[in-house]
Design a protein around this motif. Structure first.
Motif, PDB file in Angstrom:
ATOM      1  N   ASN A   1      31.333  33.355  36.504  1.00 44.56           N
ATOM      2  CA  ASN A   1      30.772  33.104  35.179  1.00 44.56           C
ATOM      3  C   ASN A   1      29.357  32.559  35.341  1.00 44.56           C
ATOM      4  OD1 ASN A   1      30.971  30.236  35.678  1.00 44.56           O
ATOM      5  ND2 ASN A   1      33.135  30.346  35.118  1.00 44.56           N
ATOM      6  N   SER A   2      28.752  32.180  34.224  1.00 41.97           N
ATOM      7  CA  SER A   2      27.343  31.751  34.274  1.00 41.97           C
ATOM      8  C   SER A   2      27.148  30.467  35.060  1.00 41.97           C
ATOM      9  CB  SER A   2      26.810  31.574  32.849  1.00 41.97           C
ATOM     10  OG  SER A   2      27.586  30.618  32.139  1.00 41.97           O
ATOM     11  N   TYR A   3      28.246  29.735  35.338  1.00 36.82           N
ATOM     12  CA  TYR A   3      28.136  28.484  36.093  1.00 36.82           C
ATOM     13  C   TYR A   3      28.384  28.683  37.589  1.00 36.82           C
ATOM     14  CZ  TYR A   3      28.610  26.683  31.354  1.00 36.82           C
ATOM     15  OH  TYR A   3      28.444  26.445  30.014  1.00 36.82           O
ATOM     16  N   SER A   4      28.786  29.866  37.986  1.00 39.70           N
ATOM     17  CA  SER A   4      29.062  30.128  39.399  1.00 39.70           C
ATOM     18  C   SER A   4      27.775  30.068  40.204  1.00 39.70           C
ATOM     19  CB  SER A   4      29.710  31.503  39.566  1.00 39.70           C
ATOM     20  OG  SER A   4      30.901  31.598  38.809  1.00 39.70           O
ATOM     21  N   LEU A   5      27.878  29.512  41.388  1.00 35.20           N
ATOM     22  CA  LEU A   5      26.699  29.391  42.231  1.00 35.20           C
ATOM     23  C   LEU A   5      26.244  30.732  42.763  1.00 35.20           C
ATOM     24  CD1 LEU A   5      27.610  26.167  44.266  1.00 35.20           C
ATOM     25  CD2 LEU A   5      26.061  26.375  42.307  1.00 35.20           C
ATOM     26  N   GLU A   6      27.197  31.610  43.058  1.00 32.52           N
ATOM     27  CA  GLU A   6      26.844  32.910  43.637  1.00 32.52           C
ATOM     28  C   GLU A   6      27.814  33.966  43.133  1.00 32.52           C
ATOM     29  OE1 GLU A   6      26.181  34.974  48.054  1.00 32.52           O
ATOM     30  OE2 GLU A   6      26.545  32.818  47.867  1.00 32.52           O
ATOM     31  N   ALA A   7      27.266  35.092  42.702  1.00 27.85           N
ATOM     32  CA  ALA A   7      28.107  36.169  42.181  1.00 27.85           C
ATOM     33  C   ALA A   7      28.711  36.963  43.331  1.00 27.85           C
ATOM     34  CB  ALA A   7      27.277  37.100  41.298  1.00 27.85           C
ATOM     35  N   PRO A   8      29.950  37.399  43.205  1.00 25.49           N
ATOM     36  CA  PRO A   8      30.546  38.269  44.243  1.00 25.49           C
ATOM     37  C   PRO A   8      29.804  39.598  44.284  1.00 25.49           C
ATOM     38  CG  PRO A   8      31.952  38.184  42.308  1.00 25.49           C
ATOM     39  CD  PRO A   8      30.888  37.169  42.088  1.00 25.49           C
ATOM     40  N   ALA A   9      29.718  40.170  45.458  1.00 28.59           N
ATOM     41  CA  ALA A   9      28.992  41.432  45.616  1.00 28.59           C
ATOM     42  C   ALA A   9      29.689  42.543  44.854  1.00 28.59           C
ATOM     43  CB  ALA A   9      28.890  41.790  47.098  1.00 28.59           C
ATOM     44  N   MET A  10      28.900  43.309  44.085  1.00 26.68           N
ATOM     45  CA  MET A  10      29.499  44.408  43.336  1.00 26.68           C
ATOM     46  C   MET A  10      30.048  45.476  44.277  1.00 26.68           C
ATOM     47  SD  MET A  10      29.325  43.206  40.382  1.00 26.68           S
ATOM     48  CE  MET A  10      30.148  44.583  39.593  1.00 26.68           C
ATOM     49  N   ALA A  11      29.485  45.541  45.491  1.00 25.75           N
ATOM     50  CA  ALA A  11      29.982  46.518  46.461  1.00 25.75           C
ATOM     51  C   ALA A  11      31.427  46.233  46.860  1.00 25.75           C
ATOM     52  CB  ALA A  11      29.083  46.515  47.704  1.00 25.75           C
ATOM     53  N   ASP A  12      31.877  44.985  46.663  1.00 27.89           N
ATOM     54  CA  ASP A  12      33.257  44.624  47.007  1.00 27.89           C
ATOM     55  C   ASP A  12      34.223  44.861  45.856  1.00 27.89           C
ATOM     56  OD1 ASP A  12      32.406  43.807  49.493  1.00 27.89           O
ATOM     57  OD2 ASP A  12      32.095  41.726  48.871  1.00 27.89           O
ATOM     58  N   ALA A  13      33.708  45.324  44.722  1.00 29.15           N
ATOM     59  CA  ALA A  13      34.558  45.494  43.538  1.00 29.15           C
ATOM     60  C   ALA A  13      35.660  46.512  43.784  1.00 29.15           C
ATOM     61  CB  ALA A  13      33.713  45.910  42.337  1.00 29.15           C
ATOM     62  N   ALA A  14      35.333  47.592  44.506  1.00 36.98           N
ATOM     63  CA  ALA A  14      36.329  48.632  44.755  1.00 36.98           C
ATOM     64  C   ALA A  14      37.517  48.067  45.530  1.00 36.98           C
ATOM     65  CB  ALA A  14      35.709  49.797  45.520  1.00 36.98           C
ATOM     66  N   ARG A  15      37.239  47.231  46.517  1.00 38.00           N
ATOM     67  CA  ARG A  15      38.327  46.641  47.304  1.00 38.00           C
ATOM     68  C   ARG A  15      39.169  45.702  46.447  1.00 38.00           C
ATOM     69  NH1 ARG A  15      38.424  41.980  50.091  1.00 38.00           N
ATOM     70  NH2 ARG A  15      36.161  41.778  49.965  1.00 38.00           N
ATOM     71  N   TRP A  16      38.528  44.924  45.596  1.00 36.91           N
ATOM     72  CA  TRP A  16      39.257  44.010  44.711  1.00 36.91           C
ATOM     73  C   TRP A  16      40.211  44.781  43.799  1.00 36.91           C
ATOM     74  CZ3 TRP A  16      39.996  38.878  43.724  1.00 36.91           C
ATOM     75  CH2 TRP A  16      40.507  38.546  42.469  1.00 36.91           C
ATOM     76  N   VAL A  17      39.712  45.860  43.246  1.00 38.27           N
ATOM     77  CA  VAL A  17      40.539  46.672  42.344  1.00 38.27           C
ATOM     78  C   VAL A  17      41.678  47.318  43.118  1.00 38.27           C
ATOM     79  CG1 VAL A  17      40.543  48.747  40.896  1.00 38.27           C
ATOM     80  CG2 VAL A  17      38.679  47.084  40.698  1.00 38.27           C
ATOM     81  N   ARG A  18      41.386  47.872  44.284  1.00 38.37           N
ATOM     82  CA  ARG A  18      42.403  48.556  45.087  1.00 38.37           C
ATOM     83  C   ARG A  18      43.530  47.606  45.497  1.00 38.37           C
ATOM     84  NH1 ARG A  18      39.136  50.459  48.388  1.00 38.37           N
ATOM     85  NH2 ARG A  18      39.272  48.892  50.025  1.00 38.37           N
ATOM     86  N   GLU A  19      43.210  46.339  45.717  1.00 41.31           N
ATOM     87  CA  GLU A  19      44.205  45.379  46.199  1.00 41.31           C
ATOM     88  C   GLU A  19      44.980  44.691  45.078  1.00 41.31           C
ATOM     89  OE1 GLU A  19      42.119  42.733  48.765  1.00 41.31           O
ATOM     90  OE2 GLU A  19      41.979  44.193  50.408  1.00 41.31           O
ATOM     91  N   THR A  20      44.779  45.134  43.840  1.00 44.30           N
ATOM     92  CA  THR A  20      45.494  44.510  42.722  1.00 44.30           C
ATOM     93  C   THR A  20      47.007  44.520  42.919  1.00 44.30           C
ATOM     94  OG1 THR A  20      43.714  45.132  41.196  1.00 44.30           O
ATOM     95  CG2 THR A  20      45.831  44.540  40.223  1.00 44.30           C
TER      96      THR A  20
END
Length: 284
Positions: free
Chosen positions: A129-148
């Motif tokens: 969110n807007s308070y997070s210090l660092e955003a997760p890499a969008m390149a890792d989004a595919a892995r996050w979705v695949r591991e649901t």
């Protein structure tokens, strides 16, 4: 063992889910998926087309546009889902704005408006969110979705969720977020090309806009499966949906009736062809 037993209870007849998965495995090559709100008859029809030699992509595209982009569908998804899920409610108006741009034939504005919504979902889903210090890499989004399914074995609609996770992950990795140095995405369906204008290639098409909406709808359904949130579409009242559906239809009608006298026609001087004819020409 618990997850396996749960799946057998939820899906005593897995045949429809298995067909759903086989169809999606073929469709995702073209950066497409079968809509989560599609009917069994629609699924069977697309499956028959996929079995043709050669595959009649024009017919599949026309079917997808009819399922995903019709005003009634978009009004129903907006008012029954995006306006009611806390994750989306505060920027549901952005989705609305994108579709209105589409009805006006402004596919560039429509794509530039809707792509950040997909990325916002992928970021918020991963806790950013807007308070997070660092955003997760969008390149890792595919892995996050695949591991649901691994992350949450007891998903609602588990067999369908497996297919959505697999297909969305493939589209994110091999099309939407594919590095331009690694080759071309199908039909230039690539957020880097769309947002950063890296090459002079056709990107801002109704086909690619439909693909973004389809990806957003499916990712949202997968998110709901993981979080066990009730699908608010089931409780949608006509008086909630109809004003938006009427507004979308009116916008389309004004476009059709105003041919030759529409401000957006100036866009045609920058396009390779009349953008309002792209769907018709490709899928005739």
């Amino acid at each position: 063992e618990i997850a396996k037993a749960y799946r057998e209870i939820v899906h005593p007849d897995p045949s429809e889910a298995e067909l759903h998965r086989r169809v999606n495995q073929k469709l995702c090559r073209y950066a497409l998926l079968f809509p989560t709100y599609g009917r069994p008859g629609d699924l069977s029809k697309i499956n028959r087309i996929l079995q043709s030699e050669p595959v009649r992509l024009g017919e599949i595209g026309a079917e997808m546009h009819d399922l995903v982009m019709r005003p009634a569908t978009r009004a129903r998804m907006l008012t029954g889902l995006y306006m009611k899920i806390p994750l989306f409610a505060e920027f549901a108006h952005v989705i609305d704005a994108s579709y209105f741009a589409y009805t006006r034939g402004n596919f560039v504005a429509a794509l530039f408006t809707i792509i950040p919504v997909v990325e916002g979902l992928l970021l918020r889903w991963r806790g950013h969110n807007s308070y997070s210090l660092e955003a997760p890499a969008m390149a890792d989004a595919a892995r996050w979705v695949r591991e649901t399914p691994k992350r949450t074995p007891l998903l609602t609609m588990p067999l369908f969720a497996d297919s959505w996770a697999e297909s969305c992950s493939y589209i994110l990795q091999h099309h939407f977020y594919k590095k331009t140095q690694a080759g071309q995405s199908y039909d230039n369906f690539n957020r880097h090309l769309a947002l950063h204008m890296l090459e002079d290639v056709p990107v801002y098409s109704p086909d690619n806009l439909m693909r973004v909406y389809l990806l957003l709808d499916t990712l949202t359904q997968l998110y709901l499966c993981e979080h066990w949130e009730p699908v608010s579409l089931m409780n949608l009242r006509d008086e909630e949906e109809e004003p938006h559906a009427r507004a979308y239809l009116r916008a389309f009608r004004e476009q059709i009736e105003g041919v030759g006298n529409r401000p957006e026609e100036i866009l045609w001087t920058h396009a390779r062809s009349n953008p309002t004819l792209l769907v018709k020409d490709k899928y005739k």
